[in-house]
Design a protein around this motif. Structure first.
Motif, PDB file in Angstrom:
ATOM      1  N   GLN A 132       0.829  -1.206   0.000  1.00  0.00           N
ATOM      2  CA  GLN A 132       0.000   0.000   0.000  1.00  0.00           C
ATOM      3  C   GLN A 132       0.870   1.264   0.000  1.00  0.00           C
ATOM      4  O   GLN A 132       0.585   2.215  -0.732  1.00  0.00           O
ATOM      5  CB  GLN A 132      -0.925   0.003   1.221  1.00  0.00           C
ATOM      6  CG  GLN A 132      -2.163  -0.855   1.066  1.00  0.00           C
ATOM      7  CD  GLN A 132      -3.092  -0.696   2.257  1.00  0.00           C
ATOM      8  OE1 GLN A 132      -2.687  -0.829   3.411  1.00  0.00           O
ATOM      9  NE2 GLN A 132      -4.359  -0.404   1.974  1.00  0.00           N
ATOM     10  N   ARG A 133       1.904   1.241   0.814  1.00  0.00           N
ATOM     11  CA  ARG A 133       2.782   2.414   0.891  1.00  0.00           C
ATOM     12  C   ARG A 133       3.495   2.649  -0.430  1.00  0.00           C
ATOM     13  O   ARG A 133       3.628   3.787  -0.892  1.00  0.00           O
ATOM     14  CB  ARG A 133       3.795   2.232   2.029  1.00  0.00           C
ATOM     15  CG  ARG A 133       3.187   2.348   3.427  1.00  0.00           C
ATOM     16  CD  ARG A 133       4.268   2.476   4.497  1.00  0.00           C
ATOM     17  NE  ARG A 133       5.080   1.279   4.591  1.00  0.00           N
ATOM     18  CZ  ARG A 133       4.811   0.255   5.397  1.00  0.00           C
ATOM     19  NH1 ARG A 133       3.725   0.276   6.167  1.00  0.00           N
ATOM     20  NH2 ARG A 133       5.615  -0.794   5.445  1.00  0.00           N
TER      21      ARG A 133
ATOM     22  N   ALA B  68       0.977   3.960  -3.126  1.00  0.00           N
ATOM     23  CA  ALA B  68       0.422   5.282  -2.863  1.00  0.00           C
ATOM     24  C   ALA B  68       1.247   6.405  -3.477  1.00  0.00           C
ATOM     25  O   ALA B  68       0.709   7.451  -3.843  1.00  0.00           O
ATOM     26  CB  ALA B  68       0.299   5.495  -1.353  1.00  0.00           C
ATOM     27  N   SER B  69       2.546   6.186  -3.634  1.00  0.00           N
ATOM     28  CA  SER B  69       3.419   7.239  -4.157  1.00  0.00           C
ATOM     29  C   SER B  69       3.685   7.114  -5.650  1.00  0.00           C
ATOM     30  O   SER B  69       4.507   7.858  -6.191  1.00  0.00           O
ATOM     31  CB  SER B  69       4.754   7.217  -3.396  1.00  0.00           C
ATOM     32  OG  SER B  69       5.396   5.954  -3.573  1.00  0.00           O
TER      33      SER B  69
END
Length: 501
Positions: A229-230, A233-234
Motif C-alpha cells: 500500500q505504501r 500510494a506514491s
C-alpha cells in the motif's frame, strides 16, 4: 446427475483448487447436474462464495486430531477422519453419481473409502507421484502424460490429460490480445493468497520502470499488504487491488503478465497474454518448465531461486522485445481452446449417457441431424436427404431385424445417433453427433453405450466394423480410442444412387 466436489482453500493450499472446481461445477450445472461442495472450515475456505453462487455446501472441521495446522500443501490428511466427517455431513442426504476430489492431501485410501458416497470417483491432479483409486483422472498440465501415470492408475481408469482439458471459464473462449510494439500495461498476480509475497517482490522489480502502468492484484490478507500500500500510494501509474470483480478484463487490457504457474497459466495461454512466470509451489514447477520448453512463457524458476534483480532484468528484456512476445502468444494459444471444462463435464455425464431405440417420433430429429452440413461433410453419402426419402428410410429401418437404430440422450437432451447393421456375427456401425455436441467427447461415450446395447440385443455379435472417410480425422481418432483396429483401405466406385442414410 448428482456430483459432490471435495476441495479446500487456505493461505497454504491457495485458492486454485476451488477456482478450477467452480469452473467445472458451472459447466456441469449448465447440463442440469446438481453439484455440491464439501470444504474444510480453514481460513479462506470460500464456502460463502460457493453458497452465494447457488451450490449446496457442506462444512467440514478445520482441524483433525493430531494434525499439524502448518503442514505442507502436499502432506497427507488423516483420511479416515476426513471420511468420517464427510459421512456425518452427508447423513440422510441423497447419494451422488460422482465424487470429484481435488486435493493433494487425500490419496487412494480416501478415494476407495469415498465410494460409499458415489459409485464413481474422479481425481484432479498435478503431481503424478501417488497411486489413485479413480475411474477418471484429470491432469490439465503439459507435464501430465500417460507415461507419468504408468503404474499409478487402476486399469479401468480413463485419463483426461493436457491443456485440451484445462478448466477455463467461458470468457476465455476469446480471440488473441493485440501484441503491441512496446509494453505499456502490466498485470501482476500470484494467486488469491500469495503467502510467498511475490507480488511485493514484483513491485520492487518494477520500480525500475516508472513509465509502465501496473495493476497488482493481491488479497488484503497478503503478508506484505501494508508495505505494498505504501509503495503504490506514491506511484500514480500503479493500482493495488485487494479484490477485482472482472479479472478477465484486466487481462484483456494488459500487455504483460507477471505471475505464478498455477491455474491462470491456461487463462493467459488462451488469450495469448505474454507472461513472466515464477513457480510459487513445488506442484507448479514441472508444468511451468514444460510450458517454457514449448515456448509459451518466460519461466524464471521457483520462487526461492529468483531474485528481485533477476525479475527486473527479465521485465526489461520482455518489455522491449515485440518479436518475443508475439512468439510467446502464438505458442501459448496453440495449447488451449477454452473448451476444457465442457469436455470434462461431458466425460462425467457420458458415464450416465442413455441410449434407446429410435422411433417414428424421432423422424424430425434424425432428419435435421443427418442433414446438418458438418455431418454430411464427413458422411460416405454427402448429398442432402429429402424428407420423403428420409421417412421411407426410417420406416424401413425400424422394421428391419438386421438394423439397430439408437438415439443417445443426456440429462439436457439428445446427443447423437448410432446405426448398426448386422452381417452374420459382425455389425457395421455408423455414428453422428448433433452439431451442438461436436468436439466435446460425446462420441466416445455414445459408442461405449451403443456397444453395450448392441451386444445384448444381438448375443451372436463377435465384432464391430466402421467405414470412415480418410479426411475425417475426428472419427478416425474416435474409433482408435474406442479400441478399433485400422485395417486395409477400401476403394469404392458408386454406379448409381441408393436410398440410404
Amino acid at each position: 446427475m448428482r456430483v459432490l466436489i471435495r476441495a479446500d482453500a487456505s493461505p497454504i493450499i491457495g485458492s486454485g483448487h476451488i477456482a478450477r472446481c467452480l469452473t467445472l461445477a458451472r459447466a456441469l450445472r449448465e447440463q442440469g447436474v446438481h453439484v455440491a461442495f464439501a470444504c474444510r472450515l480453514l481460513v479462506g475456505h470460500r464456502l460463502h462464495a460457493l453458497t452465494a453462487e447457488g451450490f449446496e455446501t457442506f462444512a467440514l472441521p478445520d482441524l483433525y486430531r493430531g494434525e499439524d495446522p502448518q503442514q505442507a500443501i502436499e502432506s497427507l490428511l488423516p483420511w479416515q477422519a476426513d471420511i468420517d466427517a464427510l459421512e456425518q455431513a452427508l447423513a440422510e442426504r441423497p447419494g451422488f453419481d460422482w465424487v470429484i476430489v481435488d486435493h493433494y492431501g487425500l490419496d487412494q485410501r480416501w478415494q476407495t473409502a469415498a465410494r460409499r458416497f458415489a459409485p464413481r470417483i474422479m481425481a484432479l491432479d498435478d503431481l503424478a507421484t501417488r497411486t489413485y483409486s479413480a475411474d477418471l483422472l484429470l491432469n490439465q498440465n503439459l507435464s501430465g502424460t500417460q507415461a507419468a501415470y504408468e503404474g499409478l492408475l487402476p486399469e479401468h481408469c480413463r485419463t483426461l490429460l493436457g491443456p485440451r482439458y484445462a478448466l477455463l471459464r467461458d470468457e476465455f473462449r476469446c480471440g488473441a490480445i493485440e501484441i503491441k510494439k512496446k509494453v505499456r500495461r502490466v498485470l501482476v498476480n500470484f494467486g488469491g493468497f500469495d503467502a510467498a509475497m511475490q507480488t511485493h517482490h514484483a513491485m520492487l522489480a518494477l520500480v525500475a520502470y516508472p513509465e509502465l502502468e501496473v495493476d497488482f492484484v493481491a488479497g488484503a490478507d497478503n503478508p506484505a499488504w501494508a508495505r505494498m500500500q505504501r509503495m503504490a500510494a506514491s506511484r500514480p501509474h500503479w493500482r493495488l487491488h485487494s479484490f477485482v470483480s472482472d479479472f478477465h478484463q484486466l487481462m484483456l487490457e494488459a500487455d504483460l503478465f507477471i505471475g505464478a504457474g498455477g491455474g491462470t497459466s491456461w487463462e493467459r495461454a488462451a488469450m495469448g497474454l505474454p507472461t513472466i512466470c515464477i513457480a510459487v509451489s513445488n506442484n507448479q514447477q514441472a508444468n511451468s518448465d514444460v510450458m517454457a520448453t514449448f515456448g509459451a512463457h518466460v519461466y524464471l524458476g521457483c520462487r526461492e531461486s529468483v531474485t528481485v534483480e533477476q525479475l527486473r532484468q527479465a521485465i526489461g528484456f520482455v518489455v522491449d522485445n515485440q518479436g518475443l512476445r508475439q512468439s510467446l502468444a502464438q505458442h501459448s494459444r496453440q495449447l488451449v481452446d477454452g473448451l476444457g471444462a465442457l469436455r470434462v463435464a461431458v466425460a462425467l455425464a457420458g458415464a450416465l449417457l442413455r441410449v434407446r431405440p429410435a422411433t417414428r417420433a424421432d423422424a424430425r430429429l434424425l432428419f435435421e441431424g443427418r442433414n446438418a452440413e458438418v455431418v454430411r461433410r464427413v458422411s460416405l453419402d454427402q448429398s442432402p436427404v429429402d424428407w420423403d426419402r428420409h421417412c421411407q428410410w426410417l420406416q424401413a429401418s425400424l422394421v428391419n431385424p438386421q438394423r439397430l437404430l439408437l438415439v443417445g440422450e443426456a440429462s439436457d437432451g439428445p446427443v447423437g445417433v448410432l446405426r448398426y447393421d448386422l452381417q452374420g456375427s459382425e455389425a457395421l456401425v455408423s455414428i453422428y453427433l448433433f452439431k451442438n455436441r461436436l468436439g466435446l467427447g460425446w462420441g466416445r461415450a455414445l459408442l461405449a453405450r451403443g456397444e453395450a446395447f448392441a451386444t445384448v440385443h444381438w448375443p451372436q455379435l463377435r465384432s464391430f466394423t466402421a467405414q470412415i472417410l480418410p479426411a475425417n480425422q475426428a472419427s478416425l481418432a474416435l474409433f482408435r480410442q474406442a479400441g478399433f483396429g485400422q485395417g486395409t483401405c477400401v476403394f469404392t466406385r458408386v454406379l448409381k444412387e441408393e436410398i440410404h442414410e
